[in-house]
Design a protein around this motif. Structure first.
Motif, short mmCIF file in Angstrom:
data_model
loop_
_atom_site.label_atom_id
_atom_site.label_comp_id
_atom_site.label_asym_id
_atom_site.label_seq_id
_atom_site.Cartn_x
_atom_site.Cartn_y
_atom_site.Cartn_z
N HIS A 145 -3.51 43.27 -1.92
CA HIS A 145 -3.47 43.67 -3.32
C HIS A 145 -2.48 44.82 -3.52
N LEU A 150 -11.30 45.44 -3.28
CA LEU A 150 -9.91 45.76 -3.04
C LEU A 150 -9.55 45.36 -1.61
N GLU A 151 -8.49 44.60 -1.46
CA GLU A 151 -8.00 44.18 -0.14
C GLU A 151 -6.63 44.84 0.07
N PRO A 152 -6.59 45.95 0.80
CA PRO A 152 -5.35 46.73 0.90
C PRO A 152 -4.16 45.95 1.43
N GLU A 171 -14.95 47.30 -0.98
CA GLU A 171 -14.06 48.41 -1.32
C GLU A 171 -13.73 48.40 -2.80
N LEU A 172 -13.93 49.55 -3.42
CA LEU A 172 -13.60 49.75 -4.83
C LEU A 172 -14.17 48.66 -5.73
N ASP A 202 -1.91 46.16 -6.44
CA ASP A 202 -2.52 47.01 -7.45
C ASP A 202 -3.81 47.61 -6.87
N LYS A 203 -3.76 48.90 -6.52
CA LYS A 203 -4.90 49.55 -5.88
C LYS A 203 -5.89 50.05 -6.96
N ARG A 204 -6.68 49.10 -7.46
CA ARG A 204 -7.63 49.45 -8.52
C ARG A 204 -8.99 48.81 -8.24
N VAL A 205 -9.97 49.24 -8.99
CA VAL A 205 -11.33 48.72 -8.85
C VAL A 205 -11.34 47.22 -9.16
N LYS A 206 -12.05 46.46 -8.34
CA LYS A 206 -12.18 45.02 -8.53
C LYS A 206 -13.61 44.69 -8.97
N GLU A 221 -9.64 40.53 5.81
CA GLU A 221 -9.81 40.58 4.37
C GLU A 221 -9.91 39.19 3.75
#
Length: 273
Positions: free
Chosen positions: A143, A138-140, A177-178, A145-149, A115
């Motif tokens: 991050h 999104l970098e699990p 992602e996202l 905060d699991k939201r759209v970037k 990531e």
């Protein structure tokens, strides 16, 4: 991109406009089924932690975990193209990334993923002839905060800059992602490497989903996901029926038994008494 590797196929698919199909796999039976279904890339992702191993976060996944599951996936699908994640804190320096990436390759990975916008790590791995998939948006692992970037123009521009830097460094693939579809489409058009989206819309070169989300085997569901089955409901029903059958003596039935021949049974009974 490393010279003459299996990843070249996906650059050609991008050029031809042929969508690339990626799906997570964590065990041999699932890997075999996905490969036979035509999945192009099997991803041994750090999502194994929260979906299979019972961890609270992707950060708990170890290198040994990913190597273990990569070996299982390779046994189940010997000819498949396998992408494996470098776990959290295993690529803080190019030297560490290279050491740990080699472990994944030895376990059966064709490509490794990490990531963030870290071009120096891409360069180090490519110099060692290891194909690299980068992961931005999104970098699990990083991050909370699991939201759209990338919703703002400034954030979107930063994602594009990151993608271009990673592409210049020699990445072989990019997971988005996202991120908004517009941003993913712009990145896809500007980078040489094929892009794979998860929650990134329709304009990437391919798509990836988490297999447990696709099958509905966990209680989680997400806007970016499509459930193609409700396997969790089927499993629950099977477990309950098995419990009931055992408790009421319906299982095992005659069809599930093995018997001695009458001759051997007679000898056994005479000797047993």
């Amino acid at each position: 991109m490393a010279e003459t590797t299996r990843a070249q196929r996906f650059f050609e698919m991008k050029r031809q406009g042929k969508p690339i199909v990626m799906l997570t796999a964590y065990d041999a039976p699932t890997a075999a089924a996905e490969w036979q279904a035509g999945v192009d890339i099997l991803l041994v992702g750090d999502s194994v932690g929260t979906n299979i191993l019972g961890y609270a976060s992707e950060r708990e996944v170890t290198l040994n975990d990913i190597c273990h599951h990569t070996r299982a996936v390779r046994r189940g699908a010997p000819e498949a193209f396998i992408l494996s994640d470098l776990p959290y804190k295993t690529y803080e320096t190019p030297e560490a990334a290279l050491t740990h990436a080699r472990s994944l390759v030895e376990a059966g990975a064709d490509m490794v993923k990490f990531e963030g916008a870290r071009p120096a790590i891409v360069e180090a791995l490519v110099a060692a002839k290891i194909d690299v998939c980068c992961h931005i948006g999104l970098e699990p692992q990083h991050h909370e905060d699991k939201r759209v970037k990338g919703r703002s123009a400034a954030d979107a521009a930063a994602l594009i800059d990151a993608a271009l830097a990673l592409d210049k460094a020699g990445m072989s693939m990019l997971i988005l992602e996202l991120v908004p579809e517009e941003v993913a489409g712009k990145i896809t058009s500007r980078v040489t490497a094929p892009s794979i989206g998860i929650g990134a819309g329709r304009k990437t070169d391919g798509q990836v989903l988490v297999v447990t989300d696709l099958l509905g085997t966990t209680g989680n569901n997400f806007r970016h996901n499509k459930r193609y089955a409700e396997a969790g409901i089927l499993q629950d029903n099977a477990y309950r029926t098995y419990v009931e059958d055992v408790r009421r003596g319906a299982f095992p039935a005659e069809a599930n038994l093995f018997h001695m021949s009458e001759e051997e049974l007679a000898i056994f009974m005479s000797e047993a008494t």
